[in-house]
Design a protein around this motif. Structure first.
Motif, mmCIF file in Angstrom:
data_model
loop_
_atom_site.group_PDB
_atom_site.id
_atom_site.type_symbol
_atom_site.label_atom_id
_atom_site.label_comp_id
_atom_site.label_asym_id
_atom_site.label_seq_id
_atom_site.Cartn_x
_atom_site.Cartn_y
_atom_site.Cartn_z
ATOM 1 N N GLN A 67 -19.850 33.317 -12.940
ATOM 2 C CA GLN A 67 -20.910 31.958 -12.773
ATOM 3 C C GLN A 67 -22.136 32.703 -12.110
ATOM 4 N N GLU A 68 -23.278 32.418 -12.626
ATOM 5 C CA GLU A 68 -24.392 32.987 -11.592
ATOM 6 C C GLU A 68 -24.672 31.729 -10.779
ATOM 7 N N VAL A 69 -25.007 32.018 -9.366
ATOM 8 C CA VAL A 69 -25.349 31.308 -8.470
ATOM 9 C C VAL A 69 -26.514 31.920 -7.659
ATOM 10 N N GLN A 70 -27.161 31.001 -6.536
ATOM 11 C CA GLN A 70 -27.985 31.901 -5.884
ATOM 12 C C GLN A 70 -27.682 31.164 -4.463
ATOM 13 N N LEU A 117 -19.940 28.457 0.201
ATOM 14 C CA LEU A 117 -20.349 27.676 -1.147
ATOM 15 C C LEU A 117 -19.219 26.978 -1.744
ATOM 16 N N ILE A 132 -18.243 34.137 -8.904
ATOM 17 C CA ILE A 132 -19.517 33.748 -8.816
ATOM 18 C C ILE A 132 -20.365 35.111 -8.497
ATOM 19 N N GLN A 134 -24.826 36.572 -8.059
ATOM 20 C CA GLN A 134 -26.166 36.423 -7.887
ATOM 21 C C GLN A 134 -27.071 37.644 -8.224
#
Length: 568
Positions: A67-70, A117, A132, A134
């Motif tokens: 899952q892409e996060v930043q 996070l 996760i 990024q």
């Protein structure tokens, strides 16, 4: 895109400060521009390449349930203080304060931010596992930047962090990510990247692998066994040494050795090989300059990564003063007195009839027997593995040392960060547990440079079609010729309307300049429209890698080119 509007210049001369091909070609080709030491701006061609690499990375991470996060580039120092790395990492971590005096860091990696996070989210075993990731800018204040994008200070990286409730689950996911990395390298055009066991370094954890592109210009040394296929970064490779012990041990004898300080000098003086000597290598602890004296067989070199990992703190080569209690050039294990940390490499274990320093100025001993004269010594692996050395896996003397560019790494971090930062979850049995973490990184710009290293000729890069900045390079030779201009313009518009990425050169320049620039841009297919071709109702199509060149009919040009774009 019309080439005449493309920002950035291309030129013929190799820049004097570019020592590797990828750096030189990407500067010459208008891909990047130097800003400061280890910091570059990207022109459009490089940005298009890295964007395609990022798309491939996202697809492969999404395919393994990522899952892409930043995360933020700037983080409060308190996060890094929680993990303990604020103090343990040296000058590579850029520390500063905001206008209110609050301490901050510029992110060089994001384990702390990842835990921060999700530590409230992951409070129940039912939430696990998850990953996760990024794609983010980072800054690492490298002491020795080199080779353009291969070793920089500011860089873009895809980094991923997985969280699990057991080591077994982590290992299963680690294997999935390992295979995803292999797919990424294949898709970007470097399927021959190999994985090697590596040292975890500042990341921590028990198991890690680096992915290496073998090339003579690589900054890392890799030990590879020609018999069993064992592979490891030299920093992590175990060194196996077989020292022959003489049946009879000579007496320890003091020998006058004036003006002799090095192993080479003493072995020449005594007419013995370096493997029959014991040398001292001296370091000091960074925090308080305490001396560390390491004894190792004279023909071997110290692996400072192994030494630092064993000690658990940073060190530097010693400055030996008169007050130190050490006699520079004449240090030996027998009768060494002083408040030092004394270590022994296992290459000396059981050895006898060695030469060594006598801890007396201008004197050495011969006849050193480690069992007899250093009976309390404990032995550990502190040596660099060598060409022709013994493989730690199969036991055969078949090690070869190769060079490689690290293009990715994966780590089994365990509970290093979750425990330090007090991230817990309620397990199925009701107990409180720390999640187990994995970490997976690939540098985007470095991977682009590595692909260039793997695919180029003397004229420029040869970009694989999956990441090439454009799919077709259209050259209108003699655009002042009305028919050439009309046909080339129409072909350009039709190809773009069909979704083909085209860089169009309709400049009033010579064919030589036009083709030279095309070589530097490295687009897979080159299409040439010229007055001579139009007379024959054909176009010339050639591949940048020179694997084919053919003439195609003008009336079927669009369909033929679409097929070539899709097939190659």
């Amino acid at each position: 895109m019309k080439l005449e509007k493309l920002v950035g210049d291309r030129f013929k001369e190799r820049p004097a400060d570019c020592v590797v091909n990828s750096h030189a070609l990407m500067v010459r080709g208008g891909y990047m521009k130097y800003v400061a030491n280890g910091i570059y701006s990207s022109y459009t061609p490089l940005k298009r390449i890295t964007r395609k690499i990022e798309v491939i990375m996202r697809e492969e991470m999404d395919a393994i349930d990522g899952q892409e996060v930043q995360f933020p580039v700037v983080m409060p120092a308190s996060l890094w203080q929680e993990s303990g790395r604020y103090e343990s990492i040296g000058k590579e971590l850029l520390r500063f304060a905001d206008r209110g005096g609050s301490p901050l860091v510029l992110g060089m990696t994001h384990e702390e931010a990842a835990v921060q996070l999700v530590r409230e989210y992951g409070q129940s075993y039912l939430k696990y596992p998850f990953m996760i990731y990024q794609i983010q800018t980072k800054f690492r204040d490298e002491a020795r930047t080199r080779a353009g994008l291969i070793r920089v200070r500011e860089f873009t990286m895809k980094d991923a962090y997985s969280f699990h409730t057991s080591q077994e689950d982590l290992e299963a996911y680690y294997d999935r990510c390992y295979k995803a990395y292999e797919r990424i390298y294949k898709r970007v055009g470097v399927p021959d990247v190999i994985s090697v066991a590596s040292d975890s370094g500042m990341m921590g954890g028990s198991i890690s692998h680096e992915f290496m592109l073998l090339t003579p210009i690589g900054e890392d040394s890799i030990a590879i066994c020609g018999e069993c296929g064992y592979r490891a970064n030299m920093e992590a490779a175990e060194t196996i040494v077989r020292s022959a012990r003489d049946e009879i041990s000579d007496e320890l004898s003091l020998v006058h050795t004036p003006d002799i300080h090095t192993i080479e000098d003493i072995c020449h003086f005594l007419e013995t090989g370096k493997e029959r000597s014991c040398k001292a290598v001296v370091y000091q602890r960074n925090s308080d300059d305490r001396y560390i004296v390491l004894f190792i067989r004279g023909d071997l070199e110290v692996n400072e990564t192994k030494l630092t990992n064993y000690l658990g703190y940073e060190i530097h080569p010693a400055v030996i003063t008169e007050e130190s209690g050490l006699t520079a050039g004449y240090i030996g294990p027998y009768n060494l007195k002083g408040d030092f940390t004394v270590l022994f490499d296992r290459s000396l274990e059981g050895a006898n009839n060695l030469s060594c320093g006598a801890n007396i100025c201008e004197y050495h001993y011969t006849g050193l027997d480690m069992k007899r004269d250093a009976g309390s010594a404990e032995y550990h692996d502190f040596a660099k593995i060598t060409e022709g050395g013994i493989c730690p896996h199969c036991g055969k003397a078949a090690i070869k040392i190769s060079r490689g560019i690290e293009v990715g790494n994966i780590f089994q971090l365990g509970t290093k960060y979750t425990k330090a930062m007090d991230m817990t979850y309620v397990a199925k049995d009701g107990s409180m547990q720390y999640p187990v973490m994995g970490c997976y990184g690939i540098g985007v710009g470095r991977l682009a440079a590595a692909v260039c290293e793997a695919h180029h000729d003397e004229f420029g890069p040869i970009w694989p079609k999956e990441i090439a900045p454009w799919q077709i390079h259209l050259c209108a030779v003699r655009p002042d010729h009305e028919e050439v201009r009309e046909y080339a313009d129409r072909l350009y518009e039709e190809l773009q309307s069909r979704g083909v990425e085209v860089i169009y050169d309709d400049r009033q320049v010579s064919a030589g300049i036009m083709f030279s620039d095309a070589d530097l841009l490295g687009v897979p297919l080159r299409v040439i429209v010229s007055p001579r071709n139009l007379k024959q109702n054909i176009l010339e199509v050639a591949s940048r890698d020179k694997s084919f060149s053919e003439k195609i009919a003008m009336e079927h040009a669009v369909e033929t080119l679409l097929q070539l774009v899709n097939d190659r």
